[in-house]
Design a protein around this motif. Structure first.
Motif, short mmCIF file in Angstrom:
data_model
loop_
_atom_site.label_atom_id
_atom_site.label_comp_id
_atom_site.label_asym_id
_atom_site.label_seq_id
_atom_site.Cartn_x
_atom_site.Cartn_y
_atom_site.Cartn_z
N LEU A 33 -16.73 2.62 -0.53
CA LEU A 33 -15.43 2.69 0.13
C LEU A 33 -14.48 1.84 -0.71
O LEU A 33 -14.70 0.64 -0.87
N SER A 34 -13.44 2.46 -1.25
CA SER A 34 -12.63 1.73 -2.22
C SER A 34 -11.17 2.14 -2.13
O SER A 34 -10.85 3.33 -2.04
N ARG A 35 -10.28 1.14 -2.15
CA ARG A 35 -8.84 1.38 -2.15
C ARG A 35 -8.29 1.01 -3.53
O ARG A 35 -8.02 -0.17 -3.79
N PRO A 36 -8.07 1.98 -4.38
CA PRO A 36 -7.55 1.69 -5.72
C PRO A 36 -6.18 1.00 -5.68
O PRO A 36 -5.82 0.30 -6.61
N ASP A 37 -5.44 1.19 -4.57
CA ASP A 37 -4.13 0.55 -4.45
C ASP A 37 -4.23 -0.95 -4.13
O ASP A 37 -3.23 -1.63 -4.06
N ARG A 38 -5.44 -1.45 -3.94
CA ARG A 38 -5.66 -2.87 -3.66
C ARG A 38 -6.67 -3.47 -4.64
O ARG A 38 -7.72 -3.97 -4.26
N GLY A 40 -8.74 -5.92 -6.87
CA GLY A 40 -9.03 -7.33 -6.77
C GLY A 40 -9.25 -7.85 -5.37
O GLY A 40 -9.54 -9.02 -5.19
N HIS A 41 -9.14 -7.02 -4.36
CA HIS A 41 -9.33 -7.49 -2.98
C HIS A 41 -10.70 -7.02 -2.48
O HIS A 41 -10.91 -5.83 -2.27
N PRO A 42 -11.64 -7.95 -2.27
CA PRO A 42 -13.01 -7.55 -1.94
C PRO A 42 -13.16 -6.78 -0.63
O PRO A 42 -14.01 -5.92 -0.53
N TRP A 43 -12.35 -7.06 0.37
CA TRP A 43 -12.48 -6.30 1.62
C TRP A 43 -12.14 -4.84 1.42
O TRP A 43 -12.57 -3.98 2.17
N MET A 44 -11.37 -4.55 0.41
CA MET A 44 -10.90 -3.19 0.20
C MET A 44 -11.78 -2.40 -0.76
O MET A 44 -11.48 -1.27 -1.11
N HIS A 45 -12.89 -3.00 -1.18
CA HIS A 45 -13.85 -2.34 -2.08
C HIS A 45 -15.24 -2.72 -1.60
O HIS A 45 -15.68 -3.86 -1.81
N GLN A 46 -15.93 -1.79 -0.96
CA GLN A 46 -17.23 -2.10 -0.39
C GLN A 46 -18.27 -1.07 -0.80
O GLN A 46 -17.97 0.11 -0.93
N VAL A 47 -19.46 -1.58 -0.98
CA VAL A 47 -20.63 -0.75 -1.25
C VAL A 47 -21.62 -1.07 -0.13
O VAL A 47 -22.00 -2.22 0.05
N VAL A 48 -21.98 -0.05 0.65
CA VAL A 48 -22.78 -0.27 1.84
C VAL A 48 -24.04 0.58 1.79
O VAL A 48 -23.96 1.80 1.57
N GLY A 130 -6.79 -14.89 12.34
CA GLY A 130 -8.23 -15.16 12.35
C GLY A 130 -8.92 -14.97 11.02
O GLY A 130 -9.91 -15.62 10.72
N PHE A 131 -8.41 -14.04 10.23
CA PHE A 131 -9.02 -13.72 8.94
C PHE A 131 -7.94 -13.73 7.89
O PHE A 131 -7.06 -12.88 7.88
N ASP A 132 -7.99 -14.65 6.98
CA ASP A 132 -6.96 -14.79 5.95
C ASP A 132 -7.21 -13.79 4.84
O ASP A 132 -7.71 -14.13 3.77
N VAL A 133 -6.92 -12.50 5.12
CA VAL A 133 -7.21 -11.46 4.15
C VAL A 133 -5.96 -10.81 3.58
O VAL A 133 -6.04 -10.07 2.62
N GLY A 134 -4.80 -11.04 4.17
CA GLY A 134 -3.56 -10.48 3.65
C GLY A 134 -3.52 -8.96 3.67
O GLY A 134 -2.88 -8.34 2.83
N GLU A 135 -4.21 -8.33 4.59
CA GLU A 135 -4.27 -6.87 4.68
C GLU A 135 -3.94 -6.42 6.11
O GLU A 135 -4.81 -6.05 6.88
N PRO A 136 -2.66 -6.45 6.49
CA PRO A 136 -2.31 -6.13 7.88
C PRO A 136 -2.72 -4.72 8.30
O PRO A 136 -3.11 -4.52 9.46
N ASP A 137 -2.66 -3.77 7.40
CA ASP A 137 -2.99 -2.39 7.79
C ASP A 137 -4.45 -2.23 8.16
O ASP A 137 -4.83 -1.35 8.92
N TRP A 138 -5.33 -3.12 7.67
CA TRP A 138 -6.75 -3.07 7.99
C TRP A 138 -6.97 -3.21 9.49
O TRP A 138 -7.75 -2.48 10.09
#
Length: 167
Positions: A33-38, A40-48, A130-138
């Protein structure tokens, strides 16, 4: 974490990532699951892991997701040494709660409200606090999505907690 719960989590993440315009791909037993528009942001690139996995497929999935990807592997599926050899740091800070069944509701003065898209500002405010991730749309992505329920706890008119449930 059981394979059935891992599969349910992958399904839930797929809904969020798809609604955010992300790439969703499968490499062997891994979901990427990967957001190329983000970048360097680990929450936006996941391998599960979503089933039987191999180390070769992990390498291919990580290459697809990028160098900042988070990798979710159920306990005991791959040895920590294999993960560490790929530069991954074993971290178990993520807590998954699994309900055992109905119980007595907790006594509280908070109002727990099931919310929809119109409460997105409240959901985002609590999520970012609660989570300092800087990704409001998440945080707002599950609102009104199929199979999702989202709630906000209010102390008077102030949103103080939020939670999302994917069934």
């Amino acid at each position: 974490m059981t394979p059935a719960l891992e599969a349910a989590e992958v399904d839930a993440l797929r809904v969020i990532f798809t609604s955010l315009g992300a790439t969703v791909a499968h490499v062997g037993g891994w979901t990427v699951l990967s957001r190329p528009d983000r970048p360097g942001h680990p929450w936006m690139h996941q391998v599960v892991a979503r089933g039987a996995v191999s180390v070769d497929d992990l390498d291919a999935a990580m290459a697809l997701a990028g160098p900042t990807a988070q990798v979710q592997v159920p306990d005991g599926v791959l040895p920590d040494e294999v993960l560490a050899s790929r530069g991954l740091v074993v971290n178990s800070r993520l807590v998954r709660l699994v309900a055992a069944g109905p119980g007595e509701p907790a006594a509280t003065d908070l109002a727990l409200v099931r919310v929809r898209r119109e409460a997105a500002d409240d959901v985002v405010a609590v999520g970012l606090a609660g989570f300092d991730v800087g990704e409001p749309d998440w945080f707002a992505a599950p609102l009104d999505a199929p199979a999702w329920t989202q709630v906000v706890a209010y102390d008077g008119a102030v949103p103080v907690a939020t939670g999302a449930l994917h069934v």
